[in-house]
Scaffold this active site. Sequence first.
Site, PDB file in Angstrom:
ATOM      1  N   ASP A  38       0.863  -1.181   0.000  1.00 62.86           N
ATOM      2  CA  ASP A  38       0.000   0.000   0.000  1.00 62.86           C
ATOM      3  C   ASP A  38       0.896   1.227   0.000  1.00 62.86           C
ATOM      4  O   ASP A  38       2.111   1.118   0.164  1.00 62.86           O
ATOM      5  CB  ASP A  38      -0.943  -0.003   1.206  1.00 62.86           C
ATOM      6  N   ASN A  91      -4.774  -4.175  -7.303  1.00 60.07           N
ATOM      7  CA  ASN A  91      -6.027  -3.646  -6.795  1.00 60.07           C
ATOM      8  C   ASN A  91      -5.965  -2.170  -6.392  1.00 60.07           C
ATOM      9  O   ASN A  91      -6.996  -1.532  -6.240  1.00 60.07           O
ATOM     10  CB  ASN A  91      -6.459  -4.496  -5.586  1.00 60.07           C
ATOM     11  N   TYR A 163     -12.987   8.064 -14.344  1.00 57.33           N
ATOM     12  CA  TYR A 163     -12.972   6.750 -13.710  1.00 57.33           C
ATOM     13  C   TYR A 163     -13.349   5.668 -14.724  1.00 57.33           C
ATOM     14  O   TYR A 163     -12.703   4.620 -14.820  1.00 57.33           O
ATOM     15  CB  TYR A 163     -13.939   6.743 -12.529  1.00 57.33           C
ATOM     16  N   LYS A 167     -11.023   2.511 -16.063  1.00 62.50           N
ATOM     17  CA  LYS A 167     -11.438   1.124 -15.855  1.00 62.50           C
ATOM     18  C   LYS A 167     -11.668   0.391 -17.177  1.00 62.50           C
ATOM     19  O   LYS A 167     -11.397  -0.813 -17.276  1.00 62.50           O
ATOM     20  CB  LYS A 167     -12.678   1.071 -14.964  1.00 62.50           C
ATOM     21  N   THR A 198     -17.068  -0.127   1.057  1.00 58.69           N
ATOM     22  CA  THR A 198     -15.675  -0.015   1.492  1.00 58.69           C
ATOM     23  C   THR A 198     -15.429   1.419   1.943  1.00 58.69           C
ATOM     24  O   THR A 198     -16.246   2.316   1.682  1.00 58.69           O
ATOM     25  CB  THR A 198     -14.697  -0.343   0.352  1.00 58.69           C
TER      26      THR A 198
END
Length: 256
Positions: A38, A91, A163, A167, A198
């Site tokens: 991360d 991810n 976005y 994607k 999330t």
Amino acid sequence: MAGILEGKIALVTGGASGIGQATAVVMAREGARVAVADRAEADAAATVALINAAGGQAIAIGGDVTREADVAAMVARTVSAFGRIDCAFNNAGIAGRAVGPPGQRSHELSQAAFDTMLAVNLTGVFLCLKHEVTQMLAQGGGGAIVNTASIAGLIGLATSAHYVAAKHGVVGLTKSAAIEYAQDGIRVNCVNPGYVATPMTRETIEERGEEILAKVPMRRFGVPGEIAEAVAWMCSDKASFMTGASHVIDGGYHAA
């Protein structure tokens, strides 16, 4: 009974929370040793603590996926700790809110916002894929890579052009890489989640939750573990004939 990833080495980016954290935990449960990456190593360490407390084995790695040197270091640290990489979950990503005000139409987006979105959500995936494949080839071939796309990689969404563009790019990158490395035994797929609860989606769900649920046939949001279970399976030998696929997990949103 051995887990479906028994003996494998996995690298997970964006592993500090949400889908990344859940997937790292599931992979460890299924027998993998996991490198959790991360932006801040301290954040990744929280996931490592969960894995180690459950009897798994993991390490924390800090790094920015938009920086190629950081990505190369993530792969090198994984190999230094565990000897190889068998599977990877690319991810790490950001939502539109991270780069500018929500609700902007295409003509209202700044170039800076658009560039930052692509740098993290598309270029970051490319850099991870590049260095993971390089390592897998050096090992003699074989491996499985899963990229995080989205239902936004398959459809258009108003006020999310940057976005959606990123994607869609992930889906295309996945398909091309799958073809390129099929003969090397390296499978490349992407997972396309719908609306999952999330930390990244919290504000959107708070503001537009009822509007979103009205478009989801199952009338609920997903939870990170539901995506994690699919990713772990996609990385396992049980998915040995699956490559170049976009695996949709969205409660029926895309089908409706």
